[in-house]
Motif scaffolding. Structure first.
Motif, PDB file in Angstrom:
ATOM      1  N   THR A   1       0.825  -1.204   0.000  1.00 31.33           N
ATOM      2  CA  THR A   1       0.000   0.000   0.000  1.00 31.33           C
ATOM      3  C   THR A   1       0.865   1.262   0.000  1.00 31.33           C
ATOM      4  O   THR A   1       0.584   2.218  -0.730  1.00 31.33           O
ATOM      5  CB  THR A   1      -0.940   0.017   1.210  1.00 31.33           C
TER       6      THR A   1
ATOM      7  N   ALA B 147      -7.486 -12.007  -1.047  1.00 30.98           N
ATOM      8  CA  ALA B 147      -8.663 -11.953  -0.176  1.00 30.98           C
ATOM      9  C   ALA B 147      -9.149 -13.386   0.026  1.00 30.98           C
ATOM     10  O   ALA B 147      -8.965 -14.242  -0.852  1.00 30.98           O
ATOM     11  CB  ALA B 147      -9.773 -11.086  -0.778  1.00 30.98           C
TER      12      ALA B 147
ATOM     13  N   GLY C 291      -4.133  -7.347  -0.691  1.00 34.47           N
ATOM     14  CA  GLY C 291      -5.559  -7.049  -0.814  1.00 34.47           C
ATOM     15  C   GLY C 291      -5.856  -5.586  -0.541  1.00 34.47           C
ATOM     16  O   GLY C 291      -6.688  -4.961  -1.222  1.00 34.47           O
ATOM     17  N   GLU C 292      -5.176  -5.022   0.433  1.00 35.01           N
ATOM     18  CA  GLU C 292      -5.355  -3.598   0.742  1.00 35.01           C
ATOM     19  C   GLU C 292      -4.859  -2.728  -0.411  1.00 35.01           C
ATOM     20  O   GLU C 292      -5.451  -1.693  -0.717  1.00 35.01           O
ATOM     21  CB  GLU C 292      -4.615  -3.259   2.034  1.00 35.01           C
TER      22      GLU C 292
ATOM     23  N   GLU D  65      -4.896  -3.585  -3.579  1.00 32.91           N
ATOM     24  CA  GLU D  65      -5.902  -3.686  -4.634  1.00 32.91           C
ATOM     25  C   GLU D  65      -7.131  -2.844  -4.307  1.00 32.91           C
ATOM     26  O   GLU D  65      -7.714  -2.210  -5.197  1.00 32.91           O
ATOM     27  CB  GLU D  65      -6.269  -5.155  -4.845  1.00 32.91           C
ATOM     28  N   ASP D  66      -7.517  -2.808  -3.039  1.00 34.29           N
ATOM     29  CA  ASP D  66      -8.644  -1.956  -2.634  1.00 34.29           C
ATOM     30  C   ASP D  66      -8.319  -0.484  -2.883  1.00 34.29           C
ATOM     31  O   ASP D  66      -9.181   0.287  -3.343  1.00 34.29           O
ATOM     32  CB  ASP D  66      -8.962  -2.159  -1.153  1.00 34.29           C
ATOM     33  N   TYR D  67      -7.097  -0.088  -2.592  1.00 34.21           N
ATOM     34  CA  TYR D  67      -6.682   1.304  -2.830  1.00 34.21           C
ATOM     35  C   TYR D  67      -6.764   1.632  -4.321  1.00 34.21           C
ATOM     36  O   TYR D  67      -7.311   2.682  -4.712  1.00 34.21           O
ATOM     37  CB  TYR D  67      -5.261   1.509  -2.311  1.00 34.21           C
TER      38      TYR D  67
ATOM     39  N   ASN E 180      -8.559   0.210  -6.609  1.00 31.70           N
ATOM     40  CA  ASN E 180      -9.944   0.161  -7.057  1.00 31.70           C
ATOM     41  C   ASN E 180     -10.748   1.388  -6.614  1.00 31.70           C
ATOM     42  O   ASN E 180     -11.533   1.946  -7.395  1.00 31.70           O
ATOM     43  CB  ASN E 180     -10.604  -1.114  -6.530  1.00 31.70           C
ATOM     44  N   LYS E 181     -10.527   1.822  -5.394  1.00 36.15           N
ATOM     45  CA  LYS E 181     -11.365   2.878  -4.819  1.00 36.15           C
ATOM     46  C   LYS E 181     -10.826   4.287  -5.038  1.00 36.15           C
ATOM     47  O   LYS E 181     -11.597   5.250  -5.122  1.00 36.15           O
ATOM     48  CB  LYS E 181     -11.546   2.630  -3.322  1.00 36.15           C
TER      49      LYS E 181
ATOM     50  N   GLN F 263      -9.690 -14.788  -7.568  1.00 29.85           N
ATOM     51  CA  GLN F 263      -8.626 -14.874  -6.574  1.00 29.85           C
ATOM     52  C   GLN F 263      -7.687 -16.053  -6.838  1.00 29.85           C
ATOM     53  O   GLN F 263      -6.563 -16.079  -6.339  1.00 29.85           O
ATOM     54  CB  GLN F 263      -9.228 -15.006  -5.179  1.00 29.85           C
TER      55      GLN F 263
ATOM     56  N   CYS G  28      -8.292  -6.816 -11.571  1.00 26.58           N
ATOM     57  CA  CYS G  28      -7.417  -7.764 -10.877  1.00 26.58           C
ATOM     58  C   CYS G  28      -7.582  -9.108 -11.578  1.00 26.58           C
ATOM     59  O   CYS G  28      -8.708  -9.592 -11.745  1.00 26.58           O
ATOM     60  CB  CYS G  28      -7.790  -7.874  -9.405  1.00 26.58           C
TER      61      CYS G  28
END
Length: 220
Positions: free
Chosen positions: A87, A114, A140-141, A143-145, A147-148, A180, A211
């Motif tokens: 991240t 995830a 995973g964090e 990828e969330d960053y 994406n969002k 995944q 992803c």
């Protein structure tokens, strides 16, 4: 084609650099310790940078067709050591890309970033609880960053299974968006074949902002 590679002194990053040079690409290797990268080539530029400082990264990636991150963190027994490498580096890379006008980012992740139903036994019961749970959580964090918070970045997070140092196999690498892990797939893949896939998708808009799980089909 010009690419910037982070993690170029690691085993996956090195294979990406070598594959890109073999294709005739210009490569900028962004590393913490240039002495660790012994490859010499007229099309290779090695730059010492702090990967967590976007102001240092920005001038070096300017003019690149893509930024490829092959950074790898340190595993921790039982996942007790918190990992923020993915991240923290993603934020500095994206910041540098915005400053330099580069849109395309390809980042290595892994199967199992995830927890999902039906995931392979080795991930659920061995790798995540005993060895790389801290890395998978932070991937995973990351990828969330992306994406969002990165709608302006054409990113692809590539999720391979276990990585081997074997030469390229010549086998087809199967890829599925949003997965995944892959069903009916082997649980290891050559780093060189991953490198080939990373470079193959630079201009593939079907995997922008996605992803993607990759792997070899099981031999029949």
């Amino acid at each position: 084609m010009k690419i910037s590679v982070l993690g170029a002194t690691g085993p996956s990053g090195l294979q990406t650099v070598l594959e890109a040079l073999e294709r005739g690409y210009s490569v900028v290797a962004l590393v913490r310790n240039p002495d660790k990268l012994t490859v010499k080539d007229d099309k290779l530029q090695v730059c010492k940078v702090d990967i967590f400082k976007e102001d240092e990264l920005a001038p070096h990636i300017k003019g690149s067709d893509a930024v490829v991150s092959c950074l790898g963190g340190s595993a921790s027994l039982f996942g007790w050591t918190k990992c923020t490498l993915y991240t923290d580096s993603a934020k500095s890379i994206v910041g540098a890309m915005r400053k330099s006008g580069v849109k395309r980012l390809i980042a290595m992740s892994a199967w199992g970033s995830a927890v999902t139903d039906g995931e392979p036994f080795i991930i659920r019961w061995i790798l995540r609880p005993l060895f790389i749970g801290n890395l998978l959580t932070n991937l995973g964090e990351m990828e969330d960053y992306l994406n969002k918070e990165c709608p302006d970045i054409d990113y692809t997070s590539v999720r391979p299974p276990g990585l081997s140092n074997q030469p390229s196999t010549g086998r087809t690498v199967r890829a599925e968006n949003g997965r995944q892990f892959l069903e009916n797939s082997e649980t290891q893949i050559s780093r060189r074949d991953v490198a080939k896939y990373l470079l193959d998708i630079i201009n593939d808009s079907s995997v922008y902002k996605a992803c993607v799980a990759i792997g070899y089909d099981k031999k029949k």
